[in-house]
Design a protein around this motif. Structure first.
Motif, PDB file in Angstrom:
ATOM      1  N   TYR A 164       0.825  -1.208   0.000  1.00 20.97           N
ATOM      2  CA  TYR A 164       0.000   0.000   0.000  1.00 20.97           C
ATOM      3  C   TYR A 164       0.862   1.262   0.000  1.00 20.97           C
ATOM      4  N   VAL A 165       2.082   1.168   0.543  1.00 19.11           N
ATOM      5  CA  VAL A 165       3.006   2.300   0.502  1.00 19.11           C
ATOM      6  C   VAL A 165       3.496   2.498  -0.932  1.00 19.11           C
ATOM      7  N   TYR A 184       0.789   4.184  -2.947  1.00 23.15           N
ATOM      8  CA  TYR A 184       0.656   5.618  -2.681  1.00 23.15           C
ATOM      9  C   TYR A 184       1.757   6.415  -3.375  1.00 23.15           C
ATOM     10  N   HIS A 202      -4.613   5.256   0.207  1.00 20.27           N
ATOM     11  CA  HIS A 202      -3.687   4.947   1.310  1.00 20.27           C
ATOM     12  C   HIS A 202      -2.813   6.125   1.734  1.00 20.27           C
ATOM     13  N   ARG A 238      -2.802   8.640   3.963  1.00  9.49           N
ATOM     14  CA  ARG A 238      -2.467   8.909   5.369  1.00  9.49           C
ATOM     15  C   ARG A 238      -1.666   7.759   5.989  1.00  9.49           C
ATOM     16  N   SER A 239      -2.109   6.532   5.756  1.00  9.47           N
ATOM     17  CA  SER A 239      -1.405   5.394   6.358  1.00  9.47           C
ATOM     18  C   SER A 239      -0.019   5.220   5.738  1.00  9.47           C
ATOM     19  N   ALA A 240       0.094   5.466   4.427  1.00 11.42           N
ATOM     20  CA  ALA A 240       1.393   5.320   3.770  1.00 11.42           C
ATOM     21  C   ALA A 240       2.374   6.390   4.234  1.00 11.42           C
ATOM     22  N   CYS A 241       1.905   7.625   4.342  1.00  8.63           N
ATOM     23  CA  CYS A 241       2.785   8.706   4.825  1.00  8.63           C
ATOM     24  C   CYS A 241       3.244   8.432   6.243  1.00  8.63           C
ATOM     25  N   ALA A 242       2.333   7.912   7.081  1.00 12.26           N
ATOM     26  CA  ALA A 242       2.698   7.591   8.462  1.00 12.26           C
ATOM     27  C   ALA A 242       3.745   6.475   8.489  1.00 12.26           C
ATOM     28  N   TRP A 243       3.586   5.480   7.629  1.00 15.05           N
ATOM     29  CA  TRP A 243       4.556   4.377   7.593  1.00 15.05           C
ATOM     30  C   TRP A 243       5.923   4.880   7.154  1.00 15.05           C
TER      31      TRP A 243
END
Length: 235
Positions: A184-185, A188, A216, A218-223
């Motif tokens: 998912y990263v 993105y 994805h 928000r979750s990808a940026c956080a990862w």
């Protein structure tokens, strides 16, 4: 982008601890700057063309605590060797040597490497690059097709400061290290760079297109914020 001269690296004793220091001279830099290079585990001192090395050393000493703390906070480096755990699509894979002629491939959650031990690291790195080229090209082309766009070219490199980029000529570039991140990263980052084919900025229309191409963000940026440095420490 500045054009630095090849870095000279040396290990120096600073107040608070020892640090690997790389010196770069930039034709475009207007002031002396410091940055941490996670890939090399060093602090990079960039000097403008006419700046004296002594001035860079003075800045380094003034910020010694920051430098030592940041270097100490880096994740442990993963050496590409037998029995190392190397992530692929976010899943750790054990590196294992096997018999036979040279080569490397993925099988049953492992990265198998044949041939002499001296070539193991290069073969694992080549495998990851090849996998990255296939996957990131496919993801970028899929996102571009959804948006009715087409990149002029897609390349994969070993970059230290960005995960991807898009030029005004429509060339997309991705870091091969993204293949170690969860899928998912990768989705993105591919969507982000494809969106730049239409919007060479980060205005509202750009982000709207990114989110239409990938859910994805928000979750990808956080990862990437929390785990991305670990990818730079592999190899």
């Amino acid at each position: 982008m500045s054009v630095p001269s090849p870095a000279e690296a040396e290990r120096l004793a600073l107040p608070g601890g020892e640090a690997l220091v790389a010196w770069r001279r930039s034709l475009r830099a207007r002031r002396i700057s410091l940055r941490i290079d996670p890939q090399q585990g060093s602090v990079v001192v960039t000097l403008p063309r006419r700046a004296a090395r002594a001035a860079g050393m003075a800045l380094l000493i003034d910020h010694a605590d920051w430098v030592v703390d940041r270097l100490a906070a880096l994740p442990t480096a993963t050496v590409l060797a037998e029995h190392a755990l190397v992530p692929l699509n976010g899943v750790p894979h054990l590196v294992r040597r096997v018999g036979g002629a040279g080569g490397a491939w993925v099988e049953d959650g492992e990265i198998l490497v044949a041939g002499e031990a001296a070539f193991l690291a290069r073969r694992v790195r080549d495998l990851l690059r090849q996998q990255a080229r296939r996957q990131l090209t496919q993801r970028a082309l899929q996102a571009a097709a959804l948006a009715g766009l087409r990149p002029s070219r897609i390349t994969v490199k070993d970059t230290r400061t960005r995960w991807g980029s898009c030029t005004s000529a429509g060339v997309l570039m991705f870091s091969w290290r993204l293949v170690m991140a969860p899928t998912y990263v990768q989705d993105y980052v591919a969507a982000h760079e494809v969106a730049h084919l239409r919007h060479m900025n980060h205005a509202a229309q750009f982000w709207a297109l990114v989110e239409a191409l990938s859910p994805h963000r928000r979750s990808a940026c956080a990862w990437l914020r929390d785990e991305g440095t670990r990818l730079l420490r592999v190899g």
